[in-house]
Design a protein around this motif. Structure first.
Motif, PDB file in Angstrom:
ATOM      1  N   LEU A 449       0.962  -1.226   0.152  1.00  0.00           N
ATOM      2  CA  LEU A 449      -0.138  -0.051  -0.062  1.00  0.00           C
ATOM      3  C   LEU A 449       1.147   1.409  -0.015  1.00  0.00           C
ATOM      4  O   LEU A 449       2.023   1.232   0.899  1.00  0.00           O
ATOM      5  N   LYS A 450       0.338   2.123  -0.790  1.00  0.00           N
ATOM      6  CA  LYS A 450       1.196   3.606  -0.953  1.00  0.00           C
ATOM      7  C   LYS A 450       1.082   4.296   0.459  1.00  0.00           C
ATOM      8  O   LYS A 450      -0.038   4.432   1.056  1.00  0.00           O
ATOM      9  N   GLU A 451       1.814   4.767   1.128  1.00  0.00           N
ATOM     10  CA  GLU A 451       2.176   5.405   2.135  1.00  0.00           C
ATOM     11  C   GLU A 451       1.326   6.788   2.128  1.00  0.00           C
ATOM     12  O   GLU A 451       1.360   7.315   1.003  1.00  0.00           O
ATOM     13  N   GLY A 452       0.495   7.158   2.902  1.00  0.00           N
ATOM     14  CA  GLY A 452      -0.336   8.195   3.315  1.00  0.00           C
ATOM     15  C   GLY A 452      -1.499   8.130   2.472  1.00  0.00           C
ATOM     16  O   GLY A 452      -2.440   8.953   2.315  1.00  0.00           O
ATOM     17  N   SER A 453      -1.932   7.023   1.913  1.00  0.00           N
ATOM     18  CA  SER A 453      -2.980   6.422   0.953  1.00  0.00           C
ATOM     19  C   SER A 453      -4.207   6.302   1.971  1.00  0.00           C
ATOM     20  O   SER A 453      -4.091   6.150   3.278  1.00  0.00           O
ATOM     21  N   ARG A 454      -5.302   6.531   1.576  1.00  0.00           N
ATOM     22  CA  ARG A 454      -6.561   6.358   2.378  1.00  0.00           C
ATOM     23  C   ARG A 454      -6.556   4.730   2.830  1.00  0.00           C
ATOM     24  O   ARG A 454      -6.931   4.322   3.936  1.00  0.00           O
ATOM     25  N   VAL A 455      -6.164   3.946   2.023  1.00  0.00           N
ATOM     26  CA  VAL A 455      -6.365   2.373   2.317  1.00  0.00           C
ATOM     27  C   VAL A 455      -5.266   2.055   3.275  1.00  0.00           C
ATOM     28  O   VAL A 455      -5.597   1.156   4.190  1.00  0.00           O
ATOM     29  N   ALA A 456      -3.955   2.698   3.309  1.00  0.00           N
ATOM     30  CA  ALA A 456      -3.048   2.296   4.471  1.00  0.00           C
ATOM     31  C   ALA A 456      -3.584   2.823   5.574  1.00  0.00           C
ATOM     32  O   ALA A 456      -3.352   1.939   6.547  1.00  0.00           O
ATOM     33  N   GLU A 457      -4.179   3.960   5.747  1.00  0.00           N
ATOM     34  CA  GLU A 457      -4.825   4.383   7.066  1.00  0.00           C
ATOM     35  C   GLU A 457      -6.041   3.478   7.352  1.00  0.00           C
ATOM     36  O   GLU A 457      -5.938   3.194   8.526  1.00  0.00           O
ATOM     37  N   ILE A 458      -6.767   3.103   6.397  1.00  0.00           N
ATOM     38  CA  ILE A 458      -7.823   1.925   6.697  1.00  0.00           C
ATOM     39  C   ILE A 458      -7.209   0.690   7.344  1.00  0.00           C
ATOM     40  O   ILE A 458      -7.736   0.172   8.487  1.00  0.00           O
ATOM     41  N   TYR A 459      -6.216   0.061   6.660  1.00  0.00           N
ATOM     42  CA  TYR A 459      -5.751  -1.135   7.023  1.00  0.00           C
ATOM     43  C   TYR A 459      -4.903  -0.935   8.246  1.00  0.00           C
ATOM     44  O   TYR A 459      -4.630  -1.953   9.022  1.00  0.00           O
ATOM     45  N   GLY A 460      -4.274   0.374   8.380  1.00  0.00           N
ATOM     46  CA  GLY A 460      -3.148   0.262   9.539  1.00  0.00           C
ATOM     47  C   GLY A 460      -1.961  -0.223   9.319  1.00  0.00           C
ATOM     48  O   GLY A 460      -1.206  -0.634  10.208  1.00  0.00           O
ATOM     49  N   SER A 461      -1.736  -0.383   7.958  1.00  0.00           N
ATOM     50  CA  SER A 461      -0.418  -1.226   7.613  1.00  0.00           C
ATOM     51  C   SER A 461      -0.127  -0.750   6.110  1.00  0.00           C
ATOM     52  O   SER A 461      -0.663  -0.422   5.106  1.00  0.00           O
ATOM     53  N   ARG A 462       1.045  -1.246   5.782  1.00  0.00           N
ATOM     54  CA  ARG A 462       1.600  -0.952   4.359  1.00  0.00           C
ATOM     55  C   ARG A 462       1.712  -2.193   3.455  1.00  0.00           C
ATOM     56  O   ARG A 462       1.703  -2.218   2.302  1.00  0.00           O
ATOM     57  N   HIS A 527     -14.151  -6.709   8.112  1.00  0.00           N
ATOM     58  CA  HIS A 527     -13.068  -6.404   7.287  1.00  0.00           C
ATOM     59  C   HIS A 527     -13.043  -4.955   7.243  1.00  0.00           C
ATOM     60  O   HIS A 527     -14.068  -4.061   7.128  1.00  0.00           O
ATOM     61  N   PRO A 528     -11.770  -4.189   7.590  1.00  0.00           N
ATOM     62  CA  PRO A 528     -11.615  -2.931   7.766  1.00  0.00           C
ATOM     63  C   PRO A 528     -12.312  -1.963   6.601  1.00  0.00           C
ATOM     64  O   PRO A 528     -12.401  -1.068   6.627  1.00  0.00           O
ATOM     65  N   LEU A 529     -12.073  -2.670   5.394  1.00  0.00           N
ATOM     66  CA  LEU A 529     -12.774  -1.801   4.067  1.00  0.00           C
ATOM     67  C   LEU A 529     -14.026  -1.770   4.231  1.00  0.00           C
ATOM     68  O   LEU A 529     -14.702  -0.513   4.042  1.00  0.00           O
ATOM     69  N   PHE A 530     -14.678  -2.751   4.691  1.00  0.00           N
ATOM     70  CA  PHE A 530     -16.284  -2.510   4.836  1.00  0.00           C
ATOM     71  C   PHE A 530     -16.573  -1.846   6.157  1.00  0.00           C
ATOM     72  O   PHE A 530     -17.810  -1.094   6.049  1.00  0.00           O
ATOM     73  N   ALA A 531     -15.841  -1.789   6.970  1.00  0.00           N
ATOM     74  CA  ALA A 531     -16.261  -1.056   8.245  1.00  0.00           C
ATOM     75  C   ALA A 531     -16.083   0.247   7.975  1.00  0.00           C
ATOM     76  O   ALA A 531     -16.943   1.117   8.322  1.00  0.00           O
ATOM     77  N   SER A 532     -15.037   0.651   7.045  1.00  0.00           N
ATOM     78  CA  SER A 532     -14.884   1.978   6.762  1.00  0.00           C
ATOM     79  C   SER A 532     -15.789   2.408   5.637  1.00  0.00           C
ATOM     80  O   SER A 532     -16.371   3.676   5.700  1.00  0.00           O
ATOM     81  N   PHE A 533     -16.152   1.482   4.853  1.00  0.00           N
ATOM     82  CA  PHE A 533     -17.167   1.743   3.741  1.00  0.00           C
ATOM     83  C   PHE A 533     -18.610   2.133   4.521  1.00  0.00           C
ATOM     84  O   PHE A 533     -19.072   3.344   4.015  1.00  0.00           O
TER      85      PHE A 533
END
Length: 544
Positions: A449-462, A527-533
């Motif tokens: 995952l790209k540093e600083g991206s929304r998905v990196a923030e959602i997953y809490g991981s790179r 799943h973090p993406l569904f929780a965030s969605f």
């Protein structure tokens, strides 16, 4: 010592054997036992991968890339035990294995027959890799009386004899219909189903009876008498609104106690069902509701998107809201100019996976609506690809942007990759001449995952790992042009060749993923993406 529980079904299909099996597995886990669940499917397809969703429902993909029955999704969601290639087998795969052995000469010239060769292969599958588990639950697909099921039923009959009562148990799921005109429950279908099962040598030790409401004591005793089981072993399974209440309901009916009593195991201690009660409370008493529009090709059969619907519910659990789904046929968006207005009253839009050109333009219109109206958008697999093509056309100006899945085009924004890497650097290749079932990228693959991206923030991981099921990929050669117009490639394969995630930088929530995150969502671990969605949908609902 591993104990085996064989679960069969009778009267009609779709009674819920998968949910009953998953619930029993969860109850045994709650008592401290280890479990594994397996599914025997009687159809002749080698796997469900090439079957229409309208024929079979969702194809569930395991970590190791097996295309399996959707019941394995129930198993994973209820027990958290990751399924694999060895946990689902079909008649087609069994016969394929036996024929390959015959061609190699493994049978030393013997006449190959259903008994013992086919049944032996089935028994090998059931027993393989079960060491170290306290219980293995084996669900037999179809309905007793189907000609396709006979080899599987014969195989478990033999295993029951070989393992003995201390290691084997037969559970039969049937229907006790309520005849409204007569105002009566009818036990005769259950009696006939058990008679059919007994005629092939299997006497069930327990009956699980599906019904609209409870079964009176008199009818339970009648079923027990005519089916040769104890009254305590006639378990009611009334309809429930929330499937995650099933373990609690089955425990209240004594399902797990009867299983333990059969195997002469202690059943005096109560299982820890606190987390199931918490989930039931969250689902039953939400603080609000959001509406998600799913624009798909197979919305006529919700089972085609079973894991997706459950993952959305998990996202609702994470945000303590109810998720109402509006199923929208993507084809309608192509033929009716005004149909897109049906998206006006949804709080978020999800476009799921699919194959083929039918409905594709409708999915693009849904993506365009979400992009221009600033509505949260989640594109999964094909839904990501359609969003990228729409952006290439509308933002970059590539009017001929398309996918080669539909034929040759001037700007192949989506195309067939011929080589990719698995974890550990192992190369995999495909060509356009491969069998249809052999051209998919299947199972777990890593993603950076790209540093600083929304998905990196959602997953809490790179670094993440997700399950895939697709043939075509977004073309990395169009990355620069798309990123110049606001579409960020925020997730890539470790070698940088395969785009895995895209997002819009100037949008409240617009994410497309090439993988299927719904396959890894659990009620206890949304799943973090569904929780965030769903969180984004909640925010959107407050703006309306």
């Amino acid at each position: 010592m591993t104990r085996f529980i064989f679960i069969t079904g009778g009267v009609v299909s779709s009674l819920g054997k998968g949910l009953a099996s998953a619930s029993l597995g969860a109850l045994l886990q709650a008592r401290g036992y280890t479990v594994r669940l397996r599914k025997l499917d009687p159809y002749i397809n080698v796997d469900p991968g090439t079957m229409s969703p309208y024929q079979h429902g969702e194809v569930y993909v395991t970590e190791d890339g097996a295309e399996t029955d959707l019941d394995l999704g129930h198993y994973e969601r209820f027990t958290g035990v990751a399924a694999n290639q060895a946990d689902n087998v079909t008649t087609g795969r069994i016969y394929q294995t036996v024929i390959e052995r015959e061609r190699r000469g493994d049978y030393l010239g013997a006449t190959v027959q259903v008994i013992p060769h086919i049944t032996d292969a089935i028994k090998e599958f059931i027993l393989a890799g079960t060491e170290g588990h306290d219980f293995v639950l084996v669900e037999i697909g179809g309905t007793v009386g189907d000609i396709e099921s006979l080899p599987f039923l014969e195989a478990i009959r033999q295993l029951g004899q070989e393992l003995g009562r201390d290691r084997a148990m037969f559970v039969h799921l049937t229907l006790v219909p309520f005849i409204r005109a007569a105002g009566e429950l009818k036990t005769k279908p259950t009696q006939h189903s058990v008679k059919e099962l007994r005629s092939i040598g299997i006497q069930p030790e327990m009956l699980v009876c599906r019904c609209e409401t409870g079964i009176p004591e008199g009818e339970r005793r009648k079923i027990a008498l005519f089916c040769n089981v104890r009254p305590e072993a006639v378990i009611q399974a009334p309809d429930i609104d929330n499937i995650y209440n099933a373990p609690i309901m089955f425990h209240a009916q004594g399902l797990d106690v009867e299983v333990l009593n059969h195997f002469r195991l202690d059943s005096t201690d109560e299982p820890d069902l606190s987390r199931w009660r918490l989930i039931g409370e969250r689902v039953g008493n939400p603080e609000g509701a959001v509406k998600v529009g799913i624009v798909g090709k197979y919305v006529g059969l919700p089972d085609a998107y079973k894991s997706l619907a459950e993952a959305l519910r998990h996202g609702g659990i994470a945000n303590n809201v109810r998720v109402d789904v509006e199923w929208l046929d993507s084809e309608v968006f192509e033929t009716d100019e005004g149909a897109v207005q049906r998206l006006e009253d949804v709080n978020a839009i999800l476009v799921p996976g699919g194959f083929g050109e039918r409905g594709a333009q409708g999915k693009m219109r849904a993506a365009q609506f979400a992009r221009t109206r600033q509505v949260p958008y989640f594109g999964i697999c094909f839904g990501m690809q359609m969003a990228v093509i729409e952006a290439a056309r509308s933002l970059v100006g590539l009017n001929d942007a398309n996918t080669t899945e539909f034929g040759p085009c001037q700007d192949p924004v989506v195309g067939l990759m011929t080589e990719w890497e698995r974890e550990g650097g192992q190369k995999e290749r495909r060509t356009g001449k491969d069998d249809m079932g052999g051209t998919l990228r299947l199972g777990r693959y890593p993603c950076d995952l790209k540093e600083g991206s929304r998905v990196a923030e959602i997953y809490g991981s790179r670094s993440i790992s997700e399950r895939h099921r697709h043939r075509y990929e977004v073309n990395i050669n169009y990355r620069e042009a798309l990123e110049a117009n606001g579409m960020v490639f925020s997730g890539l394969s470790p070698d940088g060749r395969l785009p895995e995630i895209v997002e819009l930088s100037d949008h409240p929530w617009f994410i497309g993923v090439q993988f299927h995150p719904e396959l890894k969502s659990r009620p206890f671990e949304p799943h973090p993406l569904f929780a965030s969605f769903i969180e984004a949908a909640v925010k959107q609902s407050r703006l309306v």
